[in-house]
Design a protein around this motif. Structure first.
Motif, PDB file in Angstrom:
ATOM      1  N   LEU A  25       0.833  -1.198   0.000  1.00 36.35           N
ATOM      2  CA  LEU A  25       0.000   0.000   0.000  1.00 36.35           C
ATOM      3  C   LEU A  25       0.869   1.250   0.000  1.00 36.35           C
ATOM      4  N   HIS A  26       1.877   1.241   0.839  1.00 35.07           N
ATOM      5  CA  HIS A  26       2.814   2.366   0.936  1.00 35.07           C
ATOM      6  C   HIS A  26       3.423   2.672  -0.428  1.00 35.07           C
ATOM      7  N   GLN A  27       3.979   1.666  -1.073  1.00 30.21           N
ATOM      8  CA  GLN A  27       4.651   1.874  -2.364  1.00 30.21           C
ATOM      9  C   GLN A  27       3.653   2.284  -3.435  1.00 30.21           C
ATOM     10  N   LEU A  28       2.477   1.685  -3.440  1.00 27.10           N
ATOM     11  CA  LEU A  28       1.450   2.027  -4.417  1.00 27.10           C
ATOM     12  C   LEU A  28       1.055   3.504  -4.312  1.00 27.10           C
ATOM     13  N   VAL A  29       0.823   3.974  -3.096  1.00 24.53           N
ATOM     14  CA  VAL A  29       0.429   5.372  -2.888  1.00 24.53           C
ATOM     15  C   VAL A  29       1.537   6.316  -3.359  1.00 24.53           C
ATOM     16  N   LEU A  30       2.765   6.012  -3.009  1.00 24.86           N
ATOM     17  CA  LEU A  30       3.879   6.870  -3.442  1.00 24.86           C
ATOM     18  C   LEU A  30       4.031   6.875  -4.961  1.00 24.86           C
ATOM     19  N   ARG A  34       2.873  10.134  -7.049  1.00 24.53           N
ATOM     20  CA  ARG A  34       4.147  10.786  -7.348  1.00 24.53           C
ATOM     21  C   ARG A  34       4.622  11.655  -6.182  1.00 24.53           C
ATOM     22  N   SER A  35       4.349  11.166  -4.992  1.00 23.54           N
ATOM     23  CA  SER A  35       4.770  11.882  -3.784  1.00 23.54           C
ATOM     24  C   SER A  35       6.221  11.580  -3.480  1.00 23.54           C
ATOM     25  N   ASP A  75      -8.109  15.423 -10.154  1.00 28.13           N
ATOM     26  CA  ASP A  75      -9.094  14.425  -9.732  1.00 28.13           C
ATOM     27  C   ASP A  75      -8.887  13.095 -10.452  1.00 28.13           C
ATOM     28  N   SER A  76      -8.424  13.139 -11.689  1.00 28.08           N
ATOM     29  CA  SER A  76      -8.198  11.899 -12.441  1.00 28.08           C
ATOM     30  C   SER A  76      -7.126  11.042 -11.763  1.00 28.08           C
ATOM     31  N   LEU A  77      -6.085  11.665 -11.248  1.00 31.55           N
ATOM     32  CA  LEU A  77      -5.038  10.924 -10.536  1.00 31.55           C
ATOM     33  C   LEU A  77      -5.608  10.331  -9.244  1.00 31.55           C
ATOM     34  N   SER A  82      -7.487   5.589  -6.206  1.00 30.18           N
ATOM     35  CA  SER A  82      -8.578   4.873  -5.527  1.00 30.18           C
ATOM     36  C   SER A  82      -8.795   3.495  -6.151  1.00 30.18           C
ATOM     37  N   GLU A  83      -8.827   3.431  -7.476  1.00 27.80           N
ATOM     38  CA  GLU A  83      -9.036   2.150  -8.168  1.00 27.80           C
ATOM     39  C   GLU A  83      -7.901   1.166  -7.888  1.00 27.80           C
ATOM     40  N   ARG A  84      -6.683   1.647  -7.882  1.00 28.69           N
ATOM     41  CA  ARG A  84      -5.527   0.774  -7.620  1.00 28.69           C
ATOM     42  C   ARG A  84      -5.544   0.249  -6.186  1.00 28.69           C
ATOM     43  N   VAL A  85      -5.955   1.089  -5.241  1.00 31.20           N
ATOM     44  CA  VAL A  85      -6.043   0.640  -3.836  1.00 31.20           C
ATOM     45  C   VAL A  85      -7.150  -0.398  -3.701  1.00 31.20           C
TER      46      VAL A  85
END
Length: 139
Positions: A25-30, A34-35, A75-77, A82-85
């Motif tokens: 989850l951590h890696q996916l969000v980053l 693009r944080s 909003d698209s990002l 959301s979909e990936r999570v």
């Protein structure tokens, strides 16, 4: 930088509380947001969860993931994230044949302009006994 909170029904604790889910989850969000910086993940098992108002609905498991990002992302990002999570949750949550299933929700939002970050822990002064006062005395 992102703040992630995962609230979940108690019976899902063994599935979501593992380091593998949190690491992915951590890696996916980053990656998707693009944080830069450190992603902070809070896992919170709810005492009870209810969906709808029916008695049968109280046995349906619930997971809600809230993600706070610094403002400026489209909003698209946020929708893609959301979909990936949700897809990640589907990989980790067990199938519930004959059961009531699991409801999953994700919200990606902007952090408030009041958000601040401190990278250093505040110094905790060493405990000092006052002269003539016993350490166990009430405040």
């Amino acid at each position: 930088m992102p703040h992630v909170t995962v609230d979940y029904s108690p019976r899902l604790g063994g599935v979501l509380a593992g380091t593998s889910f949190v690491a992915e989850l951590h890696q996916l969000v980053l990656d998707v947001s693009r944080s830069e910086g450190v992603c902070k993940v809070f896992l919170r098992a709810a005492a009870e969860t209810y969906i709808g108002g029916g008695e049968g609905d109280r046995h349906t498991a619930l997971v809600h993931v809230g993600i706070g990002l610094l403002p400026g992302r489209p909003d698209s990002l946020k929708g893609r994230l959301s979909e990936r999570v949700l897809a990640l949750l589907r990989r980790y949550l067990p199938l519930d044949p004959g059961g009531t299933g699991t409801v999953c929700t994700v919200e990606v939002r902007d952090l408030s302009p009041s958000y601040r970050l401190s990278r250093e822990a505040p110094a905790v002064p060493p405990h000092r006994e006052e002269p003539g006062r016993h350490p166990s005395a009430a405040c």
